[in-house]
Design a protein around this motif. Structure first.
Motif, PDB file in Angstrom:
ATOM      1  N   MET A 198      33.045  45.107  53.455  1.00  0.00           N
ATOM      2  CA  MET A 198      33.714  43.865  53.071  1.00  0.00           C
ATOM      3  C   MET A 198      34.865  44.183  52.132  1.00  0.00           C
ATOM      4  O   MET A 198      34.737  45.018  51.226  1.00  0.00           O
ATOM      5  N   LEU A 199      35.997  43.525  52.334  1.00  0.00           N
ATOM      6  CA  LEU A 199      37.158  43.644  51.470  1.00  0.00           C
ATOM      7  C   LEU A 199      37.439  42.282  50.867  1.00  0.00           C
ATOM      8  O   LEU A 199      37.628  41.296  51.582  1.00  0.00           O
ATOM      9  N   THR A 200      37.449  42.226  49.530  1.00  0.00           N
ATOM     10  CA  THR A 200      37.728  40.991  48.812  1.00  0.00           C
ATOM     11  C   THR A 200      39.081  41.107  48.126  1.00  0.00           C
ATOM     12  O   THR A 200      39.318  42.060  47.369  1.00  0.00           O
ATOM     13  N   THR A 201      39.958  40.153  48.373  1.00  0.00           N
ATOM     14  CA  THR A 201      41.292  40.180  47.778  1.00  0.00           C
ATOM     15  C   THR A 201      41.609  38.826  47.159  1.00  0.00           C
ATOM     16  O   THR A 201      41.127  37.785  47.612  1.00  0.00           O
ATOM     17  N   SER A 202      42.429  38.853  46.108  1.00  0.00           N
ATOM     18  CA  SER A 202      42.914  37.624  45.465  1.00  0.00           C
ATOM     19  C   SER A 202      44.207  37.938  44.743  1.00  0.00           C
ATOM     20  O   SER A 202      44.562  39.118  44.545  1.00  0.00           O
ATOM     21  N   ASP A 203      44.913  36.895  44.324  1.00  0.00           N
ATOM     22  CA  ASP A 203      46.205  37.089  43.677  1.00  0.00           C
ATOM     23  C   ASP A 203      46.079  37.626  42.261  1.00  0.00           C
ATOM     24  O   ASP A 203      47.016  38.237  41.740  1.00  0.00           O
ATOM     25  N   ASP A 204      44.937  37.412  41.607  1.00  0.00           N
ATOM     26  CA  ASP A 204      44.822  37.770  40.190  1.00  0.00           C
ATOM     27  C   ASP A 204      43.822  38.884  39.922  1.00  0.00           C
ATOM     28  O   ASP A 204      43.323  39.029  38.811  1.00  0.00           O
ATOM     29  N   ALA A 205      43.453  39.673  40.934  1.00  0.00           N
ATOM     30  CA  ALA A 205      42.498  40.762  40.718  1.00  0.00           C
ATOM     31  C   ALA A 205      42.764  41.889  41.703  1.00  0.00           C
ATOM     32  O   ALA A 205      43.376  41.687  42.758  1.00  0.00           O
ATOM     33  N   GLU A 206      42.286  43.075  41.341  1.00  0.00           N
ATOM     34  CA  GLU A 206      42.407  44.214  42.233  1.00  0.00           C
ATOM     35  C   GLU A 206      41.499  44.028  43.443  1.00  0.00           C
ATOM     36  O   GLU A 206      40.416  43.433  43.331  1.00  0.00           O
ATOM     37  N   PRO A 207      41.916  44.496  44.607  1.00  0.00           N
ATOM     38  CA  PRO A 207      41.028  44.423  45.777  1.00  0.00           C
ATOM     39  C   PRO A 207      39.706  45.144  45.505  1.00  0.00           C
ATOM     40  O   PRO A 207      39.671  46.154  44.789  1.00  0.00           O
ATOM     41  N   GLN A 208      38.641  44.634  46.066  1.00  0.00           N
ATOM     42  CA  GLN A 208      37.327  45.251  45.889  1.00  0.00           C
ATOM     43  C   GLN A 208      36.650  45.429  47.242  1.00  0.00           C
ATOM     44  O   GLN A 208      36.669  44.525  48.077  1.00  0.00           O
TER      45      GLN A 208
END
Length: 319
Positions: A198-208
């Motif tokens: 799983m790849l989690t991305t958002s505008d205010d955090a590093e991808p995880q």
């Protein structure tokens, strides 16, 4: 709930036609009659003929499921059961390993063995169940099924994950509050575990990234999973099927050492969508809000069209 194929009754007679048939006592002439009954059953089953199958039972024949909390009695109900089974798509093929056939009386035989059901699809695991069956010979000298009972599920690890794999395999995505998650599930190279990324991305955090492994706990008879994220956190929990999908209970530790726990439910909405609900969420002793997300299957990448070729001769270059 959709009708489930009763493992023992689907081939209680077919087992007797197996080349591996053996009796615990001296061979009896009755074995030939049992084999004929088996051949008749196989023909009826392969033709998806519920009426013909029901006719192979005694008038009050009975079949009992694995947990012994559900039984089907009488030819009419048995016929209805098989009509529902055959109405399902992807009816599995079957094979049988016979452990023994014992003639315990002139007109009574007991059979023990294992039924293997192989669903369509190259990567769909086989489901296996041990069974026992009682057959009786009627006044016309014909062997019929008097009763069958499933004893225990002896499916291997991969087979126990088959239903969950059917729901999870593939590429998925969801978005919520500025966050996007993309993930994919499939079998590992042993065919005994489901693995996911799983790849989690958002505008205010590093991808995880999160690695997921799902397996069968043979001691506790349950599906378990483990997750490990790139920040250093991990979690584990169990999956339990219900009428709408899957119930999950998770406990873990965050990358900063905080204890986490949650109860979840994955509601399956056909082949291309599911709803993930997480509640009773606790982080370091503090309750945090529930979460609900709609997850959809990702569309396959479009195939590139080959470049058009021309059979026209090219113009000569200017001299």
């Amino acid at each position: 709930m959709k009708p489930t194929l009763n493992f023992t009754t689907c081939l209680a007679l077919a087992a007797l036609a197996s080349p591996g048939l053996r009796a615990q006592e001296e061979p009896s002439p009755e074995i030939a009659g049992l084999q004929q009954a088996a051949a008749d059953f196989v023909i009826a089953y392969n033709n998806k003929d519920a009426g013909a199958i029901a006719a192979l039972f005694t008038e009050n024949g009975e079949m009992t499921n694995l947990t012994a909390d559900e039984s089907t009695t009488g030819r009419a109900d048995i016929k209805t059961h098989y009509e529902e089974v055959f109405a399902e798509k992807d009816v599995p093929e079957a094979a049988v390993e016979v452990a023994s056939v014992r003639l315990v009386a002139p007109n009574v035989a007991i059979e023990d063995g294992t039924v293997h059901l192989d669903p369509p699809g190259d990567d769909t695991p086989v489901r296996s169940t041990a069974y026992t069956a009682v057959l009786t010979k009627n006044a016309s000298g014909v062997w019929q099924i008097a009763s069958t009972r499933n004893l225990k599920d002896v499916t291997d690890a991969g087979g126990n994950l088959a239903d969950l794999a059917d729901d999870l395999k593939g590429d998925w995505t969801c978005q919520r509050d500025g966050m996007r998650m993309d993930f994919a599930f499939g079998w590992d190279n042993t065919g005994k575990y489901l693995v996911g990324q799983m790849l989690t991305t958002s505008d205010d955090a590093e991808p995880q990234t999160t690695s997921i492994r799902i397996g069968w706990d043979g001691a506790r008879k349950t599906i378990s999973w483990w997750t490990f994220d790139s920040a250093g956190g991990f979690a584990k929990g169990d999956w339990t099927a219900d009428d709408d999908g899957w119930i999950l209970r998770n406990e873990g530790t965050s990358s900063t050492g905080e204890f986490t726990s949650a109860n979840g439910h994955l509601t399956i909405e056909g082949k291309d969508a599911m709803i993930w609900t997480s509640k009773d969420r606790i982080v370091d002793g503090e309750k945090i809000p529930n979460v609900e997300m709609r997850i959809v299957r990702q569309a396959p990448e479009p195939e590139l069209e080959p470049a058009a070729s021309s059979n026209e001769p090219s113009e000569p270059a200017d001299q």
